[in-house]
Every structure is written in structure tokens, then in C-alpha cells.
Scaffold this motif. Sequence first.
Motif, short mmCIF file in Angstrom:
data_model
loop_
_atom_site.label_atom_id
_atom_site.label_comp_id
_atom_site.label_asym_id
_atom_site.label_seq_id
_atom_site.Cartn_x
_atom_site.Cartn_y
_atom_site.Cartn_z
N UNK A 255 0.83 -1.20 0.00
CA UNK A 255 0.00 0.00 0.00
C UNK A 255 0.87 1.26 0.00
N UNK A 258 2.28 2.44 -3.24
CA UNK A 258 1.35 2.98 -4.23
C UNK A 258 0.91 1.95 -5.25
N UNK A 260 -1.52 -0.62 -6.76
CA UNK A 260 -2.98 -0.57 -6.65
C UNK A 260 -3.66 -1.88 -7.04
N UNK A 261 -2.86 -2.87 -7.39
CA UNK A 261 -3.48 -4.15 -7.73
C UNK A 261 -2.63 -5.29 -7.19
N UNK A 281 -7.06 -2.54 1.37
CA UNK A 281 -6.57 -1.97 0.12
C UNK A 281 -7.49 -0.88 -0.43
N UNK A 282 -8.78 -1.12 -0.28
CA UNK A 282 -9.78 -0.18 -0.80
C UNK A 282 -9.55 1.24 -0.30
N UNK A 285 -7.08 3.07 -2.42
CA UNK A 285 -7.26 3.03 -3.87
C UNK A 285 -6.80 1.75 -4.53
N UNK A 286 -6.68 0.69 -3.77
CA UNK A 286 -6.21 -0.55 -4.34
C UNK A 286 -7.27 -1.62 -4.38
N UNK A 287 -6.96 -2.73 -5.02
CA UNK A 287 -7.95 -3.80 -5.17
C UNK A 287 -7.23 -5.14 -5.29
N UNK A 288 -7.83 -6.17 -4.71
CA UNK A 288 -7.28 -7.53 -4.82
C UNK A 288 -8.09 -8.28 -5.86
N UNK A 289 -7.40 -8.90 -6.81
CA UNK A 289 -8.07 -9.77 -7.77
C UNK A 289 -7.70 -11.21 -7.45
N UNK A 300 -2.75 -11.54 -15.24
CA UNK A 300 -3.60 -10.39 -14.95
C UNK A 300 -2.74 -9.23 -14.43
N UNK A 304 -2.13 -5.58 -16.19
CA UNK A 304 -2.35 -4.32 -15.49
C UNK A 304 -1.08 -3.47 -15.48
N UNK A 309 -0.14 1.09 -13.68
CA UNK A 309 0.79 1.05 -12.56
C UNK A 309 1.32 -0.37 -12.32
N UNK B 87 -6.25 -13.65 -19.37
CA UNK B 87 -5.83 -12.98 -18.13
C UNK B 87 -5.14 -11.64 -18.40
N UNK B 91 -6.50 -8.09 -17.13
CA UNK B 91 -5.66 -7.23 -16.29
C UNK B 91 -5.54 -5.83 -16.88
N UNK B 95 -8.10 -1.96 -14.66
CA UNK B 95 -7.83 -0.63 -14.10
C UNK B 95 -7.75 0.43 -15.19
N UNK B 290 -17.21 -7.36 -14.36
CA UNK B 290 -16.14 -7.31 -13.36
C UNK B 290 -15.31 -6.02 -13.49
N UNK B 297 -12.56 2.37 -7.58
CA UNK B 297 -11.85 3.27 -6.65
C UNK B 297 -10.56 3.81 -7.25
N UNK B 300 -7.24 7.77 -6.50
CA UNK B 300 -7.08 8.34 -5.16
C UNK B 300 -5.74 9.12 -5.11
N UNK B 305 -4.19 8.74 0.27
CA UNK B 305 -3.60 7.43 0.59
C UNK B 305 -2.75 7.51 1.86
#
Lengths: 630, 318
Positions: A255, A258, A260-261, A281-282, A285-289, A300, A304, A309, B87, B91, B95, B290, B297, B300, B305
Motif C-alpha cells: 500500500x 502505491x 494498486x493491484x 486496500x480499498x 485506492x487498491x484492489x485484490x483480484x 492479470x 495491469x 501502474x 488474463x 488485467x 484498471x 467485473x 476506486x 485516489x 492514501x
Amino acid sequence: MENQIIEPSGLRPMGTRKNSKVVDQTVVEIVSDSGEGAQKCGQSLGSISAKMGNGVWTVEIIPAEIQPPARSREGASGIRVRIGSKKVTNMGNHANLVVALNEQVLYGRLAQDAYKEGTVLLIENKWANHELEHIRNQYAEAITEFKAQGLDVREIPMETECLKLVRDAQKGKNMWVLGMLCGIYGRDMERAEEQVRGIFRKKSEKIISSNLELLSAGYDWALNNLEFNYEIPAMKLDVDQVVMNGNEAMSFGTMAAGIELCSMYPITPATSVSHHLAENFEKVGGIVHQAEDEIAAIGFAIGASYAGKTALTVTSGPGLALKTEFIGLAVMAEIPLVIINVQRGGPSTGLPTKVEQSDMLAAIYGETGDAPKIVFAAATIEECFHFVILARKLAETFRTPVMLLSDTNLATGVQPFPRPKINSEWFASPIDQSAWKEGVGAFQWSAETGISKRPIPGQKGGMYTLTGLAHDEKSRVAYDPDINQRSAEHRSRKMAAFQQTLKRPAINGDAEGDLLLVGWGSTLGAIEEAVAKAQEEGLKVSSIHLRFLLPLEPGLKDIFSRFKKVVTVELNYSDKVGDPMITSENRRYSQLAWYLRAHTLTDVDCFSNVFGQPMSPAKVLQFIQNEVKK
Amino acid sequence: MFGLKPDLCSVPMPETHYGVDDYAKSTARWCPGCGGHSILSSVQKICKEKQYVPEKTVFVSGIGCSSRFPHYMGTYGFHGLHGRAFPVASGIKFRRPDLNVFVITGDGDCCSIGAGHWVHAVRYNMKMVVLLFDNSIYGLTKKQTSPTSAIGTVSNTHPKGSVLPPINPIQTTLGISNASFVAQTTDWNPAHMYATIRKAADHPGFAFVRIVQRCPIFMKDLYADKAADPDSVILLSHENGINLDPAIAKTFKRVIEHDPSDIHKAREYAELRDGIPVGLFYQNTENPCYDDYGAHNLGMTVAEKTQALEELLDKYMN
């Protein structure tokens, strides 16, 4: 469900402590069947102690199953807590005291050499009068055996004492035990109350007061019935501290970087990094997949990272094996990515809940083809935090996947460390969406450093097709034989460029002597404690502890040349000369030893094992003593 | 500030007008007569019609003949690993809701080595157009049996003929929960193919299009008779289906009226054996996506943060 209190009366006055013996450190274990709350009890003891200013290290004792059969030897679940007057960096040696809720769970720990002659055993005595004869017999036999082994056995009426306060002793016995341990070790009961209130904060006041009753009853019982108690003087804390385990520290590091995934697939012992992230994480500004499999998890993350990022994937041995093809792609196509590998015992499914450091060579060399990437390892829980931030920066600076190694010992060990002050420079910058400079290729490698700048989708004029095929500066598929050689040189040069920025490892002890121990990862505390003892004994031994494995830190050959003998200390397998069929020619070395031999042309030896237990300072000290005497 | 907030997806179209050439890069290196060429033309034409901003468009592929596709597009591209386009594409989209994402995959890539990802990508239902180039053979590795090869297909791995019945990619996709757009077309009817991909591009979720494709080198005869015989193709027609020019629609001799909201009928028609059904089998624009979750979110600030993280660290204080 409420465990009804027979007579609620709040926290009562405590018995007085007298004749306390002062000790500078102690090792306590609490073992039970799964689900009896031994870990909660031990974590609380650790937390209370840390808050008092003691050094603390905890190690969880985890069975392989979620709910193994009760009273089974393999089903031992519990925790070891080492408390010291100074900073504690490892799990220590034999326990000084163990609390057991049944006798069967102790056998496994005895086989693992967790106790020694004189270790105090406080054991639940309800089994002595159990309705089933075979259980009574098992208990009696065990007590005889434990005594014969030299344990200082004290049969404690835990159940009986708890039943004076609550109707169901199974719920809350761990809090009674916590109270007893607080009594034995002179823990601050205000902090203990705070701790208990914290544990049950979501429960009713009735339940809280019930548990506080148990806590104080345990405390009083210890003072009134045991002839011993201790003080473990604490340090004066001049800096704020946080207390957490290595996986939580990695989540915080993620976190603070920075990132975010986090794209992951559940695997022990790495998963709890994502649990902590999923919960928090939320807010940043982050998220877990949670991907469909390990391969998709890294794919994935790579997608991303390619489009935004730098992302994170977290895994352990078997998962790392599945990810290798994608790691190769990330190296080939120079995609920044952070990969955390929390090592467990291997190969294959191996020892999912136990510690090993056997993935080092897989981390460095696991991919087909030449696939250099940055590989480094955290040695402390604090480093678990800071190294994720560093990993993200390195991944972006050198446009490469970065593998950060941890292990079960760090993942589940809890330790206080100075509270990080969040620095805005740690966070990833917003992704560049400005127009791409005309004429610059997507892989415009610097001849000097091999580094190139990556275009990110959305950047006008930067359009390119990333490919895992050999490609030139403009990401065009290589049809020219020179291109593959040239691109490999540039990818490798990035590692050299980074290596040039690294410092020589600090030497713990004199810069020359009879023996140099070389470690990496979570064994740091055990090695340094053993080396300090050996130095006190006058032995000419020093140690270094590597963080960077690819590239290796500089100056190693020179450092090694000043010692008569250089030996790595590792938790991975090595053959021992003298074992059947093993000769000095066919002997397989442990991983760091092998790697350092190749890198430094020094005759590096190794001291390693795969018992699945953290390295203990006593074993390292014994090795040093034997080795220097030779 | 960099266009990453979800609400910036609706940034007004820039004044630049993109022509077909803006979506082209190098010359396609597929064999002469390969169906890939006509798919490429259709896709470039659709990109132009939709005025996709080239730098905001990503073509993701796996490995195989079809997967060379991104190299021929003037957009961003990701030519990754065999079977793993899904995947990666997921990914990318997760985002970056502002990007237009296409997945180009083949029968080996999607239905064999990447089959696990296929199932889950359908379930994720992220907004992307998926083009399955299905020529029922492995081309790049020179004629091995594919999971969609008809039983008895003679190949280098089954010189006496393959022994297992093929996977039906349409039926499989229709069987996955949260499927939201399932269509089929053929490479020898460019008008229908174009209209099908065009409809897919307008779909708000995961638009799966199987393109029945000819391989002139390794499966020369597979669809030769069907491509020549209008009776071999069955058109699924409906006002909510593929928007086909009436003149083109008239060229189909066999037509079934099929409401694409009816998944049971869709599954029934997916099993038609006496011809190749083409058109929209199923569409549902209400399914959860999804990518909505992934983008909820974004954006930010560092200050936000930092504050959140400091508060969180407070809870771990001694």
C-alpha cells in the motif's frame, strides 16, 4: 454465543507478586488442539509484552489440517512466544515453559526438540479423571514419560478453575491461561485488559467481562499456587512501534508503494498478504483480484502493469513454478512487476505450513532461456515492509520483474519495529499519458545501462506491439540474427547497472577470522545471536547477511578471502559427505553455497537442513564451535 | 489528471478523424488465402467507424497464426503467451476502463491450452471483443489436431484420423454463467462477419465471436464445399440480432428466427449439425461486469492514501 458468567463482578484486585526472578529473555509455548485459542492467547501475550517495551518474536505452530482430530499428536496447534529485555530477532532455542491443553499435542513438539530438561510444563489435568479409561491411561503414561524426559511437570486444574467462573470452560480457557502467564511473567494487567477488550470488541459487554474475569482469575491462580514468577525488564521505548507479522508488513509495504493491484491465487503461506490487503486496500485506492489460477494471477498482474501502474502478485513455491512462463515474458518484454514469493517447504506440495529457503535458485534461474531479473530477500519483518516499496521502484527504474523472497518464518512471525512514517515519495507516480517522443522505440535501450523507457497505452504516438518473441528496439519481431544477442545483452546489462549501485554487505564482527557465516532471509536473527555468543567465547567468527541475490552484492570474493573458512547457513537441502553414496565429488551443496561457489570461486561450504523449523541460534552456535575447533 | 477516472471514459471524441490506415501497421504475413486477412480488414474498418483512438486501443493475443494479429494493427498490442490472452486482457481492462480491448485467439489458444482462462473470462464479463479464429487445426506448428477438429481429422499427431469429438466453442461459452454475448460467423461471408464483429463492439460486456475460418494450407478442403454452398449455412435472424443488410440477408437460403434473449433456444441451435448456424445466439446486457468493480476506486490522491495508511498503522501501534 454467550458463555454465561456465573457471577459477574468485573476485574478484581490482583494478588501480590513477590520473590520474582529477573531474566533477560524467555521462551514460552502454548499448544493445544486446533480451535482452542492457543494462538490468540500467545499473540496476546506477545502484544502485551511488546507494548510494555519488551522485544518479542512469535512463531505459529500450525497443523496441516484446519480441524485435525482432537488429542492427536499431529494436530498440535499453538504458538511460541519469545520475550526479551532487548530486541528479539528469532525464535530462540528450547522453550523455558510450555502450557499444554492436552498431553498428546506435546509429543510432536518433543520430537522437534522444542523442549529440554527443566522446561516447565503446565498441563491441563482434567484428563486424569476423564470418563474414558484409555484417555486416563494415555494421560498417565504421558505424564510419566514427560517426567522421565526431564520436564518439570505441573498438573494444573485449568478446566476446574474456569468452571468456577463460566459454564463452558472450552470458551475462555485461553484467557485464563493468558492471565496465568501474565502472573508468571509480571505482565502489565492494564495492558492485558486493553488487549482482551480489543479481542472481544465486537462482542457484548457481558462477554468482555466474562473474559476479564477469567484473565484475572488465571493471574491470581498463578501467584497463589506457583512458587515461581519472573520479571523480564523492558526497554524504554523512545520511538513509536508497530507490531505485526511479515505478511501484514508486506501488505502495508504494498500500500505504501502505491501499488494498486494485487492479483493472486490462494496458497499457503502467502495468502494472508492478500487477506490483509483485501481488508484494507480499498482505503488506499487498491484492489485484490483473486484469479482463477496461479498463471492467470500473474497474467492479470502483467496486463495491469503493461497498461498502468506496476502490479503485484503474491505466491509460494508451487505457484511460483506455475508462473515461470509469464515471468519469462515479463523479463523478455521488460514489464515492471513485483512478485512476492513466501517460501514454504518443497519440492511439490512439500510442507505448506513450514519454513524453507529452497526457492532461491528457482527464483534466480527458474525460467527457460536467459531471464535475468532482480531477486532479493527480506531478512526481518521490518524489511518485509520496506522491501516492497523498494521492489516497486526497482521494477520501474529497471523495467523488469522483481522477485522479493520471504518465508513462513517471517510471514507468521510477529515482531515490533519502528513505526514507518509514510513518505509521499514511496508512492508510484500517476502513469504517464503524455505524447510519446517521436522516433523513440518502445525498447530504446541505453547502450550504457540497458535501460529503456516504456510506452503505456494511452500515450499518443507510442503504439507498439509487445511480444515475447525476440524483438528489436521498436518491438519488431526479430528476423535478424543479431537482434537476439543484442537484446539479451541489454537485459543483462540492467542487472550490472543495478549491481554498480549496491554497497558491500556489512560484516557482523571482524573483517577477518577463522570462520565467516553467510546467510540470507529469515535466518538473520538466529545467525547473529549465535555469532555474538561465539564471539563472547572468543571465537574468531563473523557473519554477513545478503539481501540482494540477483545481482549479488559487491565485494564478496574479497570479504571471503580474509577468512579461513566460509560457510552458508540456510534452510534448504544439502548432502553431507560421509552419508551413503555421498562423496566430495557428487555432493550437492545448499543453494546459496552453490551460487557463491560459482560466483566467487571460493570453496564455500554449507550448514543447512530441511526440518521445516526456523534455524535456532543454539544449532548455529554448536556448528560454529565444532567448525572452529576442527 | 491522466484520464484514469472512470468518468473520463466519456471524454468527448477528439476532432482528429482516423482513417483505416491509422489502424494498420506492417503487412500481414499470413498465408495467401488465409481467413485472417479478411478478418483484419473488417476489424480495421470497424475501428475506423467507431473512431477508436489508436493509442487507447489494445489488441491482446496468445500464440498461434491468429495471434500475430496485433502486429498488423496500428494500435497498442500485446502478443503474449500461448493460451494466456484472457488474463492479460482482463488485467489491462481492470484498471483502464478508458481502453478499448480486443482479444484475438485461436482454437488451440482458447479451447485447449487456455480453456481454463476462457471459462473464467466469460464469467468476468469485462467489456472486450473476443475473436476466436477457429480453423480447426494447429497451423503455426504445422498441422496437429485441434480441440475443434472434427472426429477423423487426419493430422500429424493423428495420421489415422483423430479419435475424439470436437469441443463446440459456442455451446461451451453458452454453458458458462454470466455469458453475455455469443455469436458465430464465417470468414467467407465478409458482410456477415463485419456486421457480427460490429455488433460485438457495441456490446457492453464480454462479446465472444467465433469465426469459422479456413486454413488454405492444412485444412484446404474442410469448408470448401460449405463456402460454395449457400445451403450449408443457417442464418439466425432477429430484430435484436446481427444487423444485416437486407440484400445480404436474402442470400441466406436457410433462416431461423431466433430471439437472442432466449438462452435455451440458443443452446438448442448451437447443436445444429446439418449446417453452420451463424448470427447472434445470445445477448444479455444486464449481466454484472467485473471491470465495473475493478475501476470503482481509481484515482485516489497521494494525500488521501497517506492519511488512510497512517490511520491504518495507528491500529498496529504498540
